[in-house]
Design a protein around this motif. Structure first.
Motif, short mmCIF file in Angstrom:
data_model
loop_
_atom_site.label_atom_id
_atom_site.label_comp_id
_atom_site.label_asym_id
_atom_site.label_seq_id
_atom_site.Cartn_x
_atom_site.Cartn_y
_atom_site.Cartn_z
N UNK A 42 -58.53 -8.93 6.51
CA UNK A 42 -58.26 -7.39 6.16
C UNK A 42 -59.07 -7.16 5.04
N UNK A 43 -59.96 -7.66 4.42
CA UNK A 43 -60.55 -7.27 3.25
C UNK A 43 -61.78 -6.22 3.65
N UNK A 44 -61.79 -5.35 2.73
CA UNK A 44 -62.55 -3.93 3.13
C UNK A 44 -64.28 -4.60 2.77
N UNK A 45 -64.83 -4.00 4.03
CA UNK A 45 -66.45 -4.35 3.94
C UNK A 45 -66.42 -5.81 4.84
N UNK A 46 -65.46 -6.37 5.32
CA UNK A 46 -65.75 -7.50 6.22
C UNK A 46 -65.37 -6.96 7.87
N UNK A 47 -65.11 -5.84 8.16
CA UNK A 47 -64.77 -5.48 9.50
C UNK A 47 -65.80 -5.87 10.42
N UNK A 48 -67.09 -5.62 10.07
CA UNK A 48 -67.97 -6.10 11.11
C UNK A 48 -68.47 -7.43 11.21
N UNK A 49 -67.98 -8.38 10.35
CA UNK A 49 -68.58 -9.67 10.27
C UNK A 49 -67.95 -10.62 11.43
N UNK A 50 -68.67 -11.55 11.86
CA UNK A 50 -68.08 -12.30 13.04
C UNK A 50 -67.02 -13.19 12.62
N UNK A 51 -66.78 -13.48 11.30
CA UNK A 51 -65.71 -14.40 10.97
C UNK A 51 -64.42 -13.59 10.80
N UNK A 52 -63.39 -13.90 11.65
CA UNK A 52 -62.51 -12.92 12.10
C UNK A 52 -61.10 -13.44 11.46
N UNK A 53 -60.94 -14.63 11.35
CA UNK A 53 -59.82 -15.40 10.82
C UNK A 53 -59.77 -16.08 9.46
N UNK A 54 -58.86 -15.88 8.71
CA UNK A 54 -58.85 -16.53 7.35
C UNK A 54 -57.55 -16.55 6.77
#
Length: 416
Positions: A42-54
């Motif tokens: 849910x971190x801002x700025x990470x929406x477009x990255x292929x890493x989806x789960x943490x």
């Protein structure tokens, strides 16, 4: 005339800031119940990255745990460390007055892999967007992997031996071993552990180069080690700190000895050389058992590294069999981190905390999201397993090739 008893290192306090709990009690409750908190990033700025789960720490307010003057100097990973250190010291019954009385007898050792990525990114954006006058002076220290050691010692006034371990993800266990050896050499108290905060955009982009990283979008399937569906690991933030002190001194002040740091060993087998990690991890296990004076059949539970990469999982299963013999196929194996994520250096410290709690409660926590085990291991799945646990083995490997093993003994063991 009898020889003086050898100094032994004991864990007397535990502090946890984890995705599934921001106290030892809440962490253990979720861990023993096998709760998985893996979810979409849910971190801002990470929406477009292929890493989806943490594994995100969502119930943590830095300003409630750390003074403002330290907050502005430090990154999120150090906020976690300072808060966890406070919890560990409180759990150990060591107040500020206790440590102020002998500041040179208290030290700090931490391990970190990602450092202060969020702080560093923010200041570099200031430099790029506004110019050098808008970059704060703490940019020079807040990103540094040694920042947590420094800030804990400064904030609490600790003037004993302080250090940072740079040993890949396995450095979390190595930090605990470093603390134990410092205590055996004469230091009274060491605050030790690891916390990480690798979920800022810059940090996440850096991780995308790891072939072992899972990019599966379903949280229930993104991290499933020891199964046919293994597809890599998911990262996490948070971690744990523990108080390590000399056992007899702890007992004299009526502190609760939660566990003994009995044995440790480490090896190196090369970056992503998972075929070689079998030999290296087995050698580390043997070394840890030897230092602990522990026979393979005395191990009651194994907290696995559980990378989630088929080749690495196979190597770990074989290493356990190589080092523990036939007992390796019978001993319960668990990996609670599949419910919280693999927090780099912090992951094995959280495992060590869970191992101590396992010994105290006689309950081996399950491995969340893992059901169809495809290796010759007795992996604890679905629900916790009641067992008398006197000795635990914690394993860790790093993506760059470090291997580490730690033997913990029940705090009530050989108290005489």
């Amino acid at each position: 005339m009898s020889e003086p008893r050898q100094r032994r290192a004991a864990i007397t306090g535990i502090g946890v800031i984890a995705p599934n709990g921001t106290s030892t009690e809440t962490f253990w409750k979720a861990t023993q119940e096998g709760v998985s908190v893996l979810d979409r990033v849910t971190r801002e700025g990470c929406e477009h990255l292929p890493l989806r789960v943490a594994g995100e720490v969502r119930e943590f307010e830095p300003s409630a745990a750390v003074e403002e003057r330290f907050l502005v100097q430090t990154d999120r990973f150090t906020h976690f460390a300072m808060a966890a250190a406070d919890l560990a010291l409180e759990d150990a019954g060591l107040g500020q007055a206790d440590t102020d009385a002998a500041p040179f007898s208290v030290g700090v050792v931490t391990a970190a892999g990602s450092g202060g990525g969020e702080f560093g990114q923010r200041e570099l954006q200031q430099l790029w967007g506004k110019g050098s006058r808008f970059v704060g002076p703490y940019q020079s220290i807040a990103w540094f992997y040694a920042a947590s050691t420094g800030q804990i010692s400064i904030r609490r006034g600790f003037k004993g031996p302080c250090s940072v371990v740079a040993a890949d993800e396995a450095g979390g266990l190595d930090a605990l071993a470093h603390a134990a050896r410092a205590v055996r050499r004469g230091t009274d108290v060491i605050v030790a552990g690891s916390t990480e905060a690798p979920l800022a955009p810059y940090s996440m982009v850096c991780q995308l180069g790891y072939e072992e990283l899972s990019t599966v979008e379903d949280p229930a399937r993104a991290y499933r080690p020891f199964t046919d569906g293994a597809c890599g690991f998911v990262p996490a933030e948070g971690g744990a700190m523990v108080v390590v002190e000399e056992e007899s001194s702890a007992r004299e002040r009526d502190a609760r000895v939660r566990a003994l740091l009995a044995g440790h060993a480490a090896t190196f087998t090369g970056a992503s050389r998972w075929d070689r990690s079998r030999e290296g991890l087995a050698q580390a296990i043997r070394g840890a058992l030897d230092e602990a004076g522990c026979a393979p059949e005395e191990i009651d539970v194994v907290f696995a590294d559980a990378l989630g990469v088929p080749e690495a999982d196979r190597a770990e299963a074989l290493a356990i069999a190589d080092a523990l013999g036939s007992h390796g196929k019978r001993v319960p194996v668990t990996a609670p981190k599949t419910g919280t994520g693999r927090g780099y250096c912090a992951a094995p410290v959280l495992d060590a905390a869970a191992a101590v709690l396992t010994m105290e409660h006689g309950l081996i926590p399950p491995t969340p999201n893992v059901f169809d085990v495809c290796h010759d291991l007795d992996v604890v799945t679905v629900r916790a397993r009641a067992a008398e646990v006197r000795t635990a083995l914690v394993l860790s490997r790093g993506l760059m090739g470090s291997n580490s093993a730690l033997v913990l003994r029940h705090g009530a063991a050989d108290a005489s």
